[in-house]
Design an enzyme around this catalytic site. Structure first.
Site, PDB file in Angstrom:
ATOM      1  N   GLU A  57       1.224  -0.962   0.169  1.00  0.00           N
ATOM      2  CA  GLU A  57       0.253  -0.508  -0.337  1.00  0.00           C
ATOM      3  C   GLU A  57       0.851   1.905   0.400  1.00  0.00           C
ATOM      4  O   GLU A  57       0.576   1.857  -0.872  1.00  0.00           O
ATOM      5  CB  GLU A  57      -1.042  -0.222   1.404  1.00  0.00           C
ATOM      6  CG  GLU A  57      -1.445  -0.933   1.489  1.00  0.00           C
ATOM      7  CD  GLU A  57      -1.179  -2.244   1.782  1.00  0.00           C
ATOM      8  OE1 GLU A  57      -2.329  -3.327   2.680  1.00  0.00           O
ATOM      9  OE2 GLU A  57       0.455  -2.514   1.905  1.00  0.00           O
ATOM     10  N   CYS A  82      -2.083  -4.031   7.232  1.00  0.00           N
ATOM     11  CA  CYS A  82      -2.141  -3.637   9.118  1.00  0.00           C
ATOM     12  C   CYS A  82      -2.082  -3.035  10.103  1.00  0.00           C
ATOM     13  O   CYS A  82      -2.111  -1.624   9.017  1.00  0.00           O
ATOM     14  CB  CYS A  82      -0.362  -4.213   8.368  1.00  0.00           C
ATOM     15  SG  CYS A  82       0.061  -2.732   7.947  1.00  0.00           S
ATOM     16  N   ALA A 161       8.879 -37.793  -7.544  1.00  0.00           N
ATOM     17  CA  ALA A 161       8.558 -38.496  -8.723  1.00  0.00           C
ATOM     18  C   ALA A 161       8.778 -39.980  -8.745  1.00  0.00           C
ATOM     19  O   ALA A 161       8.954 -40.296  -8.814  1.00  0.00           O
ATOM     20  CB  ALA A 161      10.319 -37.563  -9.205  1.00  0.00           C
ATOM     21  N   ARG A 191      12.143 -25.183  -4.955  1.00  0.00           N
ATOM     22  CA  ARG A 191      12.843 -24.808  -3.563  1.00  0.00           C
ATOM     23  C   ARG A 191      12.914 -23.127  -3.721  1.00  0.00           C
ATOM     24  O   ARG A 191      12.989 -22.437  -2.232  1.00  0.00           O
ATOM     25  CB  ARG A 191      14.343 -24.829  -4.077  1.00  0.00           C
ATOM     26  CG  ARG A 191      14.255 -26.809  -4.149  1.00  0.00           C
ATOM     27  CD  ARG A 191      15.639 -27.496  -4.598  1.00  0.00           C
ATOM     28  NE  ARG A 191      15.723 -28.722  -4.360  1.00  0.00           N
ATOM     29  CZ  ARG A 191      16.637 -29.194  -5.651  1.00  0.00           C
ATOM     30  NH1 ARG A 191      17.804 -28.373  -5.732  1.00  0.00           N
ATOM     31  NH2 ARG A 191      16.856 -30.861  -4.817  1.00  0.00           N
ATOM     32  N   THR A 203      18.227 -40.589   1.596  1.00  0.00           N
ATOM     33  CA  THR A 203      18.103 -39.650   0.084  1.00  0.00           C
ATOM     34  C   THR A 203      19.901 -38.894   0.149  1.00  0.00           C
ATOM     35  O   THR A 203      20.221 -39.113  -0.973  1.00  0.00           O
ATOM     36  CB  THR A 203      17.239 -38.466   0.323  1.00  0.00           C
ATOM     37  OG1 THR A 203      15.770 -39.172   0.387  1.00  0.00           O
ATOM     38  CG2 THR A 203      17.248 -38.025  -1.270  1.00  0.00           C
ATOM     39  N   ARG A 214      19.826 -24.010  -8.544  1.00  0.00           N
ATOM     40  CA  ARG A 214      21.084 -23.685  -9.724  1.00  0.00           C
ATOM     41  C   ARG A 214      20.703 -24.216 -11.673  1.00  0.00           C
ATOM     42  O   ARG A 214      21.216 -23.161 -11.827  1.00  0.00           O
ATOM     43  CB  ARG A 214      22.505 -24.869  -9.327  1.00  0.00           C
ATOM     44  CG  ARG A 214      22.428 -25.210  -8.167  1.00  0.00           C
ATOM     45  CD  ARG A 214      23.341 -27.123  -7.781  1.00  0.00           C
ATOM     46  NE  ARG A 214      23.376 -27.892  -8.497  1.00  0.00           N
ATOM     47  CZ  ARG A 214      21.875 -29.006  -7.736  1.00  0.00           C
ATOM     48  NH1 ARG A 214      21.978 -28.212  -6.747  1.00  0.00           N
ATOM     49  NH2 ARG A 214      21.314 -29.911  -8.161  1.00  0.00           N
ATOM     50  N   GLU A 299      12.050 -32.981   0.572  1.00  0.00           N
ATOM     51  CA  GLU A 299      11.963 -34.011  -1.303  1.00  0.00           C
ATOM     52  C   GLU A 299      12.920 -35.321  -0.817  1.00  0.00           C
ATOM     53  O   GLU A 299      13.675 -35.306  -1.407  1.00  0.00           O
ATOM     54  CB  GLU A 299      13.025 -33.143  -1.695  1.00  0.00           C
ATOM     55  CG  GLU A 299      12.157 -31.529  -2.660  1.00  0.00           C
ATOM     56  CD  GLU A 299      13.610 -31.229  -4.455  1.00  0.00           C
ATOM     57  OE1 GLU A 299      13.610 -31.936  -4.168  1.00  0.00           O
ATOM     58  OE2 GLU A 299      13.919 -29.835  -3.475  1.00  0.00           O
ATOM     59  N   LEU A 304       9.936 -41.093   4.502  1.00  0.00           N
ATOM     60  CA  LEU A 304       9.751 -39.402   4.935  1.00  0.00           C
ATOM     61  C   LEU A 304       8.880 -39.025   4.365  1.00  0.00           C
ATOM     62  O   LEU A 304       7.673 -38.661   4.998  1.00  0.00           O
ATOM     63  CB  LEU A 304      11.376 -38.869   4.505  1.00  0.00           C
ATOM     64  CG  LEU A 304      11.028 -37.836   4.919  1.00  0.00           C
ATOM     65  CD1 LEU A 304      10.589 -37.700   6.237  1.00  0.00           C
ATOM     66  CD2 LEU A 304      12.266 -36.233   4.464  1.00  0.00           C
TER      67      LEU A 304
END
Length: 368
Positions: A57, A82, A161, A191, A203, A214, A299, A304
């Site tokens: 704002e 706010c 995946a 990410r 993992t 990356r 991930e 997990l």
């Protein structure tokens, strides 16, 4: 929907477009965009650009070339202005000071310091206020911020995946390169907009994962590793200095010299309780919440993932499905070798599917 309602929806969509520009830069604050309209023409725009910086704002009001128009203008904002002093003064005070005629807010701010107080302050100043315009879309945009303030934990997204036959790793346990380049770029983008990304010791050990950004622009998230017995080698790439690392381990290993060795490498180590041979995920999330982590991308492998689902801690699911077959000896989702983990029934609400190269992304929300 009448003409005025159509206009309100149109300008609120522009607020959402602007707000998304702050993704990855404003957390733990919400993503907020603001538009100022006079005679159905946009005369000012702004968004919250960085944590600690001016709110949407403020930037929108500052962008108006002729401030005299503000007294007959409408200010649109996707989240209630706010009403408290934080790193910046209350936006509701500025709106009152500038004398805007009307304010349209997409949804209420769940922060107990706001939670209707901003809207009430505007109404007390005889400013017309409309609420709930594109409310579902506005809440979806700030789902992590809302979860943090209502559930007292980070918003948890689980990324998986799989192959067409439901496998997440080869018979040797390797999970790299199931999906194609385009999907991997999308994971790196995800990410960059989540505060933290989590994986498990298994993992890291198999894939030597880095969990940095990356393949696209954007910040690196906090890397969170669950390593119950502090067993990972110190030379693992996850401990590289490119991004901060937080390791959670069992409190029974608190006296291990490995903790000091990790700290000497700049890695934080936090000890939590165990629950049935696994780290207490609720305590892990409480600690992340204490550190103002409002969004977490998980991930990890099947164990997990299954643990998070079993505990009822998953809010969103990203499932990349690749046009490949790994065969019967490969590892399946939620069924790692030698592990029996009963799963509760989970109901999902799916978004429209999207293709990244040859891979299909199914994006879904857990409905509770």
């Amino acid at each position: 929907m009448n003409g005025a309602e159509c206009d309100d929806a149109l300008f609120m969509r522009r607020c959402l477009e602007l707000a998304r520009r702050g993704a990855g830069s404003v957390s733990p604050n919400p993503m907020v965009g603001s538009v100022i309209v006079c005679d159905r023409e946009i005369i000012g725009e702004g968004y919250h650009e960085r944590f600690g910086g001016p709110h949407a704002e403020v930037n929108a009001i500052a962008s108006v070339a002729d401030p005299s128009l503000l007294r007959r203008s409408t200010l649109y904002v996707n989240l209630e202005p706010c009403a408290h002093f934080g790193k910046t003064p209350p936006c509701s005070d500025l709106i009152v000071e500038k004398g805007l005629a009307r304010v349209v807010a997409g949804c209420r701010d769940p922060n107990v310091k706001v939670a209707g107080k901003g809207v009430q302050k505007l109404r007390d100043a005889a400013i017309l206020v409309a609420e709930g315009v594109l409310e579902a879309e506005c809440m979806r945009l700030n789902e992590a911020f809302i979860t943090s303030h209502t559930a007292g934990r980070p918003f948890v997204a689980l990324k998986l995946a799989e192959t067409l036959d439901g496998k997440i790793a080869t018979s040797l346990g390797a999970s790299r390169w199931i999906t194609g380049e385009e999907s991997r770029c999308e994971v790196h983008r995800l990410r960059s907009v989540y505060d933290a990304v989590m994986t498990g010791e298994a993992t890291v050990r198999v894939d030597d994962a880095e969990l940095t950004v990356r393949q696209c622009g954007g910040r690196n998230p906090l890397r969170v590793v669950l390593d119950r017995m502090l067993s990972l080698p110190l030379e693992s790439r996850i401990f590289s200095p490119e991004a901060p690392v937080l390791v959670f381990a069992s409190s029974s290993w608190e006296s291990s010299p490995k903790a000091e060795q990790l700290r000497a490498k700049g890695v934080e180590v936090q000890f939590v309780h165990e629950h049935v041979g696994r780290l207490d995920l609720r305590q892990v999330l409480q600690e992340l919440h204490r550190r103002q982590v409002i969004s977490l991308l998980v991930e990890g492998g099947s164990r997990l993932a299954a643990s998070f689902i079993q505990e009822g801690l998953v809010d969103k699911l990203y499932m990349f499905i690749a046009p490949k077959l790994f065969g019967g000896d490969a590892l399946s989702s939620f069924a790692p070798l030698g592990i029996s983990l009963p799963l509760q029934a989970v109901t999902l609400s799916f978004e429209p599917p999207v293709f990244f190269g040859s891979d299909l992304l199914l994006e879904a929300y857990v409905t509770r």
